[in-house]
Design an enzyme around this catalytic site. Structure first.
Site, PDB file in Angstrom:
ATOM      1  N   GLY A  46      -2.943  -4.611  -4.157  1.00  0.00           N
ATOM      2  CA  GLY A  46      -3.636  -4.507  -3.239  1.00  0.00           C
ATOM      3  C   GLY A  46      -3.267  -4.028  -2.219  1.00  0.00           C
ATOM      4  O   GLY A  46      -2.055  -3.335  -2.388  1.00  0.00           O
ATOM      5  N   LEU A  89       3.973  -0.875  -3.058  1.00  0.00           N
ATOM      6  CA  LEU A  89       4.016   0.601  -3.153  1.00  0.00           C
ATOM      7  C   LEU A  89       4.117   0.614  -1.789  1.00  0.00           C
ATOM      8  O   LEU A  89       4.351   2.306  -1.516  1.00  0.00           O
ATOM      9  CB  LEU A  89       2.527   0.355  -2.618  1.00  0.00           C
ATOM     10  CG  LEU A  89       1.755   0.201  -3.711  1.00  0.00           C
ATOM     11  CD1 LEU A  89      -0.370  -0.104  -3.861  1.00  0.00           C
ATOM     12  CD2 LEU A  89       1.626   0.766  -5.591  1.00  0.00           C
ATOM     13  N   HIS A 130       1.822 -11.494   0.146  1.00  0.00           N
ATOM     14  CA  HIS A 130       2.624 -10.571   0.291  1.00  0.00           C
ATOM     15  C   HIS A 130       1.574  -9.388   0.926  1.00  0.00           C
ATOM     16  O   HIS A 130       2.171  -8.940   1.876  1.00  0.00           O
ATOM     17  CB  HIS A 130       2.481  -9.559  -1.130  1.00  0.00           C
ATOM     18  CG  HIS A 130       3.084  -8.476  -1.243  1.00  0.00           C
ATOM     19  ND1 HIS A 130       4.711  -7.588  -1.675  1.00  0.00           N
ATOM     20  CD2 HIS A 130       2.875  -6.669  -0.612  1.00  0.00           C
ATOM     21  CE1 HIS A 130       4.836  -6.295  -1.121  1.00  0.00           C
ATOM     22  NE2 HIS A 130       4.009  -6.080  -1.070  1.00  0.00           N
TER      23      HIS A 130
HETATM   24 ZN    ZN Z   1       3.749  -3.738  -0.072  1.00  0.00          ZN
END
Ligand code: ZN
Length: 174
Positions: A46, A89, A130
């Site tokens: 995502g 990320l 998230h």
């Molecule tokens: Zn994240």
């Protein structure tokens, strides 16, 4: 469509709340395509617009080969608890166990503005929670009470020998 740099922890733009989207034209379509390309390149499950420096309510999630375009998403129902490893990320190299709802129901719009509802549990439910947090300026480390002990560096997982679950966690970033 481009792969763009992902902002990392410390960049204040990660803390901005996403603004509602009311225009479903070229800007939105390019943003969704850039999010998708950048997420797949990372790779991750995502990516939310604030991670590319765009403070708008747009995210993408891709689990099990199904790409979800989440425009103006909101959780309308949540059930149960699930504790699992999670990564981001925007916080490369670190993971932590985070407790989230086991299943969520999300109402969102697609790139054309069409409303839809999606239910997700397991990894899909976690990824949606998230990414929706990102749209609220929230990061998974905000759930931790002691970063020192709860944040797990990837290196430590590798030294100790990762089990199946931990290896899977490496592909669980959003
Ligand atoms: Zn994240």
């Amino acid at each position: 469509m481009s792969v763009l740099p992902i902002l990392t922890l410390g960049d204040p733009r990660l803390r901005l709340k996403g603004q509602p989207v009311d225009s479903f034209g070229k800007y939105l379509h390019e943003l969704i395509d850039d999010l998708t390309d950048t997420m797949r390149h990372a790779p991750g499950v995502g990516l939310a617009a604030p991670q590319l420096g765009e403070a708008v309510n747009v995210a993408v999630v891709e689990v099990g080969g199904r790409l979800l375009e989440l425009v103006n998403p909101r959780i309308v129902r949540a059930d149960g608890d699930d504790r699992d490893l999670e990564g981001c990320l925007s916080i490369p190299g670190f993971f932590a166990y985070v407790t989230r709802a086991e299943k969520v129901w999300v109402v969102a719009q697609d790139r054309r503005g069409k409303k839809y509802k999606i239910a997700g549990s397991g990894l899909l439910g976690r990824a949606m929670q998230h990414e929706l947090d990102h749209l609220d300026g929230k990061l998974f480390i905000d759930y931790l009470t002691d970063l020192e002990t709860e944040l797990i560096p990837v290196g430590r997982l590798e030294e100790q020998g990762m089990d199946e679950e931990e290896r899977e966690a490496l592909a669980r970033r959003g």
